[in-house]
Write an enzyme that holds these catalytic residues in place. Sequence first.
Site, PDB file in Angstrom:
ATOM      1  N   HIS A   1       5.882  10.013   3.571  1.00 48.22           N
ATOM      2  CA  HIS A   1       4.956   9.126   2.859  1.00 48.22           C
ATOM      3  C   HIS A   1       4.135   8.250   3.820  1.00 48.22           C
ATOM      4  O   HIS A   1       2.911   8.137   3.695  1.00 48.22           O
ATOM      5  CB  HIS A   1       5.781   8.262   1.904  1.00 48.22           C
ATOM      6  CG  HIS A   1       4.993   7.428   0.957  1.00 48.22           C
ATOM      7  ND1 HIS A   1       4.596   6.144   1.260  1.00 48.22           N
ATOM      8  CD2 HIS A   1       4.533   7.679  -0.285  1.00 48.22           C
ATOM      9  CE1 HIS A   1       3.930   5.646   0.222  1.00 48.22           C
ATOM     10  NE2 HIS A   1       3.875   6.553  -0.728  1.00 48.22           N
TER      11      HIS A   1
ATOM     12  N   ASP B   1       5.417   0.962   5.410  1.00 45.61           N
ATOM     13  CA  ASP B   1       5.721   2.199   4.698  1.00 45.61           C
ATOM     14  C   ASP B   1       7.009   2.829   5.237  1.00 45.61           C
ATOM     15  O   ASP B   1       7.898   2.114   5.685  1.00 45.61           O
ATOM     16  CB  ASP B   1       4.514   3.150   4.830  1.00 45.61           C
ATOM     17  CG  ASP B   1       4.337   4.052   3.624  1.00 45.61           C
ATOM     18  OD1 ASP B   1       5.253   4.842   3.357  1.00 45.61           O
ATOM     19  OD2 ASP B   1       3.291   3.983   2.954  1.00 45.61           O
TER      20      ASP B   1
ATOM     21  N   SER C   1      -0.245   5.383  -4.222  1.00 49.19           N
ATOM     22  CA  SER C   1       0.083   5.267  -2.792  1.00 49.19           C
ATOM     23  C   SER C   1      -1.008   5.876  -1.929  1.00 49.19           C
ATOM     24  O   SER C   1      -1.216   5.439  -0.808  1.00 49.19           O
ATOM     25  CB  SER C   1       1.372   6.027  -2.483  1.00 49.19           C
ATOM     26  OG  SER C   1       2.489   5.246  -2.757  1.00 49.19           O
TER      27      SER C   1
END
Length: 785
Positions: free
Chosen positions: A223, A150, A559
């Site tokens: 994220h 990620d 996600s």
Amino acid sequence: MAFSSFLFFCLSFLVFTGSVSSTANDPIRTFIVHVQHDAKPSIFPTHENWYESALRSLSADTQSLEIGEAAANRIIHTYSNVFHGFSVKLSTLDAQKLEDFNGVLAVIPEQVRHVQTTRSPEFLGLSSADSAGLLKESDYGSDLVIGVIDTGIWPERKSFHDRDLGPVPAKWKGECVAGRDFPVTSCNRKLIGARYFSSGYEATNGKMNETKEFRSPRDSDGHGTHTASIAAGRYVFPASTLGYARGVAAGMAPKARLAAYKVCWSSGCYDADILAAFDAAVADGVHVISLSVGGVVVPYNLDAIAIAAFAATDAGIFVSASAGNGGPGGLTVTNVAPWVTNVGAGTIDRDFPADVKLGNGKIIPGVSIYGGPALTPHRLYPLIYAGSEGSDGYSSSLCLEGSLNPNYVQGKIVLCDRGVNSRAAKGLVVKKAGGMGMIIANGVFDGEGLVADSHVLPATAVGASAGDEIRKYISVASKSKSPPTATILFRGTLLNVRPAPVVASFSARGPNPESPEILKPDVIAPGVNILAAWPDGVAPSGLPWDTRRTEFNILSGTSMACPHVSGLGALLKAAHPGWSPAAIRSALMTTAYTVDNRGQIMMDESTRNSSTVMDFGAGHVHPQKAMDPGLIYDLTSYDYVDFLCNSNYTTKNIQVVTRKYSDCSKAKRAGHVGNLNYPSLSAVFQQYGTHKLSTHFIRTVTNVGDPNSVYHVIVKPPRGMVVTVEPEKLTFRRVGQKLNFLVRVQAEALKLSPGSSIVKSGSIVWSDGKHEVRSPIVVTMQEPL
Ligand SMILES: *[C@@H]1O[C@H](CO)[C@@H](O)[C@H](O)[C@H]1NC(C)=O
Ligand SMILES: *[C@@H]1O[C@H](CO)[C@@H](O)[C@H](O)[C@H]1NC(C)=O
Ligand SMILES: *[C@@H]1O[C@H](CO)[C@@H](O)[C@H](O)[C@H]1NC(C)=O
């Protein structure tokens, strides 16, 4: 053998003369070069020497490059675990030449992937109605490592503290790679590994801007911190974002260890780096890989992620990946390889209502996680539509930077259209122009799906039909004696929302564009308004000029759904160490549910109608039931090879994906692509004028429940079709025993216009009175053009 390879190699080299490495029409780009490991000529001591020599032979005939130019400098990464090979920048011409070299299996153009939160850089969170105390409090998972590929991680978050955790598992071979603002002490007994891969990104974009990005595993986006804490965050209390979603935050597997592999940078996630991360994760010894990154769907032999994921699965690693946020349209699902567990997104039973009250008394539902000073109670503010004023009605309706006239906006609530620009950025535009509040209305393509954002002014989001209604109210009231007014009523956090779960509008849908015979997504999991850890360096809105900082943030996207399943995968592996990745997925799929908390089929947020198997696959994951599924549909790498044979991949392309030489003649005699022992069944009928259509599936189930158990089948055929199962009863005498059954599907051709198709679904359930092992059956009837 080695000698002849070398000869061939030299000949190849001699043949290439007089080409130019790159021209204006043939720009240099990154390619992934997959070589056959044992084809290395023995004169090269290492594989690297071989690769460099091959590249030197390409540049030798290139005027623009010096002979023998440090070819090694052009190699971006070399790979030795998920496959053998390297990534390198080449012209297309040179890539084609390289493909003909002896020992080169494939030269695959790099793809750029993106993280899969919903459109603008804010959202997501964790904390699921399903992640009940039972699982969270167990010690399960403390020997297991989840690798999160990620944007990196913010290691100081409480979600990553290591209190009460035992020593780092002895088998762990990973590392804590230091870098900017990331000393090796950033890792602990929770975050046991951290690496970053930027060569692929920088090969395409030039050197990174180190004031914006950390050359280290540290997360400058948010994220990766968010997804890692969803998968395996520790208990943190109290946790909330700007006062919303107060309570305990915890990941799905709070005791599992984390390893962060940073591959996503400001312009995306490059295959060359993603592969390097898979390569390292496999060697480090992770048990689960969580990949909330995706993009294009291409044949598996051209898909670097599918190839790397195959090798990881072959090594016993459970790989879960996000389905993508391209919904609600069909054929939008990505990461579709049958060895990857594919996760779509649903809502949870928590909401953040922020309703619009119009001057005519009408209340319109909206959502928001705005946490600043409220609007004055009981007061209505003048309401305008951004698109009805200004020089350019279209662009200003989106409330883009500089599009609003302060003279007009001052003191008012502004209705903006959603579009694709950052929703939080619109809020700042309205605020700068002196607006008091903002309403963001979905467009037709967004449908009715709402995403709560942490806005910088009182603001809320409403659906497409509500947008139409508000615009109509503004236009009618503007011409009347009582000009349009409104206010926003922030109602905080609402729990026990019904219906829930609902399939998120943005969640990518089937059919599977690459293999229609394999239903994708596999399951859905929570992915809307999820609370999880957030870095210090980034505002909850993700906007550079927003100075607010929060320990947690609420985000939405597939996600966010994927790491829920990654964490569950770790828990299942801990409870059942012998289970293969396919067994783990089977447990998740056959115990998934399809009805919501009203007892009706889950709704599709985009239409408010019932959703279908194309939207949710086998259904919504049910953690407790998945721990004890009764039966599993298992698969090995050889089964995937047969699947590729039956999908008509060539021997060479199968070798590219699987690193295995395969003789497809046996697989082809044995059946068809639908015979992959998958926990869902999908048939595609081409009608071709035939009246009667039929097919069959062979399946094998393994008993993982009680030694002596008897299962009976319950068939719900798709409407108008006949489905028979033989035998109808399976009698097991021991754990681990495998039994086969055959499912026959018969249908009558339907009247369809050429090129059109229709999808019908049903299910088969094996029940022993204690377990219900459910598989969806999907039948697609296509009328050829
Ligand atoms: C790097 O990023 C900073 C902060 O965004 C910006 O001010 C600067 O101009 C950038 N430098 C380059 C070379 O782009
Ligand atoms: C909802 O379902 C009904 C009945 O199947 C159908 O007629 C209608 O078109 C659907 N609405 C949408 C928006 O898909
Ligand atoms: C593979 O090729 C055979 C023979 O042409 C065909 O019958 C079959 O449908 C193909 N299978 C797939 C999955 O495309």
